[in-house]
Design a protein around this motif. Structure first.
Motif: not given
Length: 533
Positions: A308-336
Motif C-alpha cells: 500500500h506504499g512506503t511510509q518514509v518517516c515513522s509515525t512516532d518520529t513525525f509526532d515528536d517533530l510536529a509537537r516540537h514544531c508547534a510548541r516552538e511556533r515553527w511551521s511544517m510542510a509535509v510530503h503526502t
C-alpha cells in the motif's frame, strides 16, 4: 513624488474590493495607490506615465519548486523528455564522449516507465556499456535513482546489502541489484558518494534559474528541502543584491536528529527575515510518490500484492517533530501524496493541535492527490492546514494512474474542486523541474483537467474556475508564504511585483490559458524580464 511613476493598465488586482483598475502609482518598489488614471494624475502630477504592454496581474508565486535544481539541470545533461531506453542510452553515450573528464555524471531523468517505449525503466545493464569508467547517477528527484554498476561498486552495494529503512534496492531474479534505488533512503546510499555541488556552482545555478522563472512570470517561490549549504547560498545572494526571486526557503528535516537539536541549529541562521528571503516551514518526507508507485494509499498497488506504499518517516518520529514544531511556533510542510499519508499526518496534527494550536502556523500537506477522503479535506480546512498542489504534475502522471487503477479511480485524483469546497486553502506550484513550470500551464491544467496521453479531460468535475486558478498562484500562494496583503495582490502598500500578459486570462477562457505569453515581469518595481517581441 520623487522616483514615482504611474503604470497604466488594464490591471487585474486580485483584490476583491477593486478587482479591476486603470492605473497604479509605484514608488520605491511599493504600490502607493491603485485606481483611476485621472485620480492618480492629480495625486502625482509630475510622475511619468508607463503604459503597460498588456494586461497587468500580480506576479506569480510558485509554492513548490526546486529552484536550485532548475538552474543545475539547465547546466547539465537532462533526459526527462526521452521516449525510449534506446534514446536514454544514446544521449548518455554522447555526453560521456563529449565529457571524458567527468568521473561522476549526474543526469536529470524525471521520466516514468510508461513514458518509455519499452514500458520499463533502464537499469545498470542498459547503462554500463555506455558509461565508460564513470559512475552514473540518474536523478529521479530525490525519491528514486537509477545508477550503473560503477556507482553501485563505489557505494559498496551488492546482493548482501540490506534495504535501508523507508526504501529498497531493486534486485533481479538472482538477487543482484539492478541499479534502481527506490525512495530517498535507498537513493542516498549512492547520492552520498556523489561529489558535492560547489558553492560557486549553486550561485551560478540560482542566477540561471531566476532568469528562466522570471520569463514565466514568476516573481516568488517556495523551495522545499534545502540543505544548510543551499540556504547559505540564498543568504549570500540576498546580501549581494543578486536575489530577484522572492524566496521562502524551506529546510529539509533530518529525521535522524532530535527535533530540539535540529530546530536549535536553525535558530543560529540569520538574514532570513523579510519578503526577499524568509525561512519557511520545515520540509518532511512522509510517503513516496504516485508516479513511482510508492505513495501510501487505501488500496494495493497493482502488481504488488499487499503493498500500500512506503511510509518514509515513522509515525512516532513525525509526532515528536510536529509537537516540537508547534510548541516552538515553527511551521511544517509535509510530503503526502497518498490519502493514507494525508490521514496519518492529519491524525498527528489533530493531536498536536489540542495542546498547541497550529492554525496560525500554516502547516501544509504537499501534493495530496491520490484519493484523500472528504473527511480529511474538511479536517485540513478546520485545522488551517494548506494544500500545496501542482496541477502540472497531474498532466504528466495521471495517465499512468489511469492505466493502473482504471478510469473511475483516476478521475478522482487531484480533487481540487473538492479540496476547495471543503474550505481548504490551496497554494499552486509546479514541483519543477520535474514538471512544466509555467504557472499559466498549471492554471490551464487545473481548469481543463487535460492530461498527457489521454484525449478527453480526466475528472472534469474536479476542475476549478479561471478566477480560482489565478488565486492559487497569487493571493493564496502569498498566504502560504506568510505575505498576505504584501504579495500576490496589487493594492496600496503591496510590493510592486507584477506580470504583463499579452492576453487577459479571465477574458480568454480556460482553453487558451497555456497559450498566453509573458511580456514583462517586474519585482519590486524593477524589470527582471522583458520579451523581445
Amino acid at each position: 513624488m520623487d522616483g514615482a511613476r504611474i503604470v497604466h493598465g488594464p490591471i487585474r488586482t486580485m483584490d476583491p474590493e477593486r478587482p479591476v483598475a486603470e492605473a497604479m502609482l509605484v514608488e520605491d518598489g511599493v504600490i502607493r495607490k491603485v485606481g483611476e488614471l485621472a485620480d492618480l494624475r492629480r495625486l502625482a502630477p509630475d510622475a511619468p506615465l508607463a503604459a503597460a504592454r498588456g494586461t497587468v496581474l500580480p506576479g506569480f508565486i510558485d509554492s513548490h519548486i526546486h529552484t536550485l535544481i532548475v538552474g543545475l539541470e539547465r547546466r547539465r545533461l537532462t533526459i526527462s523528455d526521452a521516449g525510449s531506453i534506446a534514446e536514454v542510452v544514446e544521449r548518455i553515450s554522447e555526453w560521456v564522449r563529449d565529457h571524458p573528464e567527468e568521473d561522476w555524471i549526474v543526469v536529470g531523468a524525471h521520466f516514468h516507465a510508461e513514458d518509455l517505449a519499452e514500458g520499463r525503466l533502464p537499469d545498470r545493464r542498459d547503462l554500463d556499456p555506455v558509461s565508460g569508467g564513470a559512475a552514473l547517477y540518474l536523478d529521479r528527484r530525490t525519491h528514486d535513482a537509477i545508477v550503473n554498476s560503477e556507482a553501485l561498486r563505489r557505494a559498496g552495494i551488492d546482493r548482501s546489502t540490506p534495504n535501508p529503512d523507508g526504501g529498497w534496492i531493486e534486485r533481479d531474479a538472482q538477487g543482484e541489484p539492478t541499479g534502481v534505488l527506490v525512495e530517498r533512503p535507498a537513493a542516498d546510499l549512492v547520492f552520498s558518494r556523489v561529489p558535492d555541488v560547489t558553492r560557486e556552482e549553486l550561485h551560478a545555478a540560482l542566477q540561471e534559474a531566476q532568469r528562466y522563472l522570471h520569463a514565466l512570470g514568476i516573481v516568488g517561490a517556495a523551495e522545499p528541502g534545502l540543505t544548510p549549504l543551499e540556504m547559505s547560498v540564498y543568504q549570500e545572494a540576498r546580501n549581494r543584491g543578486q536575489l530577484t526571486l522572492r524566496t521562502l526557503a524551506m529546510p529539509l528535516v533530518d529525521t535522524g536528529v532530535p527535533a530540539a537539536d535540529y530546530l536549535g541549529g536553525l535558530g543560529t541562521v540569520t538574514g532570513f527575515g523579510d519578503d526577499t528571503l524568509r525561512i519557511g516551514p520545515l520540509k518532511v518526507y512522509f510517503d513516496g510518490t504516485g508516479g513511482f508507485g510508492t505513495a501510501m494509499i487505501d488500496r494495493e498497488w497493482p502488481r504488488s500484492p499487499g503493498y500500500h506504499g512506503t511510509q518514509v518517516c515513522s509515525t512516532d518520529t513525525f509526532d515528536d517533530l510536529a509537537r516540537h514544531c508547534a510548541r516552538e511556533r515553527w511551521s511544517m510542510a509535509v510530503h503526502t501524496v497518498g490519502g493514507e499519508a494525508v490521514r496519518t499526518v492529519l491524525d498527528s496534527l489533530e493531536r498536536v493541535n489540542e495542546v498547541y494550536p497550529i492554525r496560525e502556523l500554516r502547516f501544509s500537506v504537499m501534493h495530496g492527490y491520490l484519493w484523500p477522503t472528504e473527511d480529511d479535506m474538511a479536517r485540513a480546512a478546520r485545522l488551517g492546514v494548506i494544500l500545496s498542489t501542482q496541477p502540472a504534475m497531474q498532466w504528466r502522471v495521471a495517465a499512468g494512474i489511469d492505466a493502473q487503477f482504471g478510469r473511475a479511480a483516476a478521475e478522482r485524483t487531484a480533487p481540487l474542486r473538492r479540496w476547495l469546497d471543503a474550505g481548504a486553502t490551496l497554494a499552486g506550484g509546479s514541483d519543477g523541474p520535474d514538471f512544466p513550470m509555467s504557472p499559466l500551464f498549471g492554471m490551464w491544467q487545473a481548469c481543463t483537467r487535460r492530461v498527457r496521453g489521454l484525449e478527453e479531460p480526466l475528472g472534469a468535475g474536479e476542475a476549478v474556475t479561471v478566477d480560482e486558478a489565478l488565486r492559487l498562484w497569487t493571493t493564496d500562494a502569498a498566504h502560504y508564504a506568510f505575505a498576505d496583503g504584501r504579495r500576490g495582490v496589487l493594492v496600496e502598500g503591496a510590493h510592486a511585483d507584477w506580470v504583463e500578459l499579452d492576453t487577459d486570462p479571465v477574458e480568454c477562457g480556460a482553453d487558451a490559458l497555456a497559450d498566453i505569453r509573458v511580456l514583462r515581469t517586474v519585482v519590486g518595481g524593477r524589470e527582471v524580464f522583458a520579451s523581445g517581441a
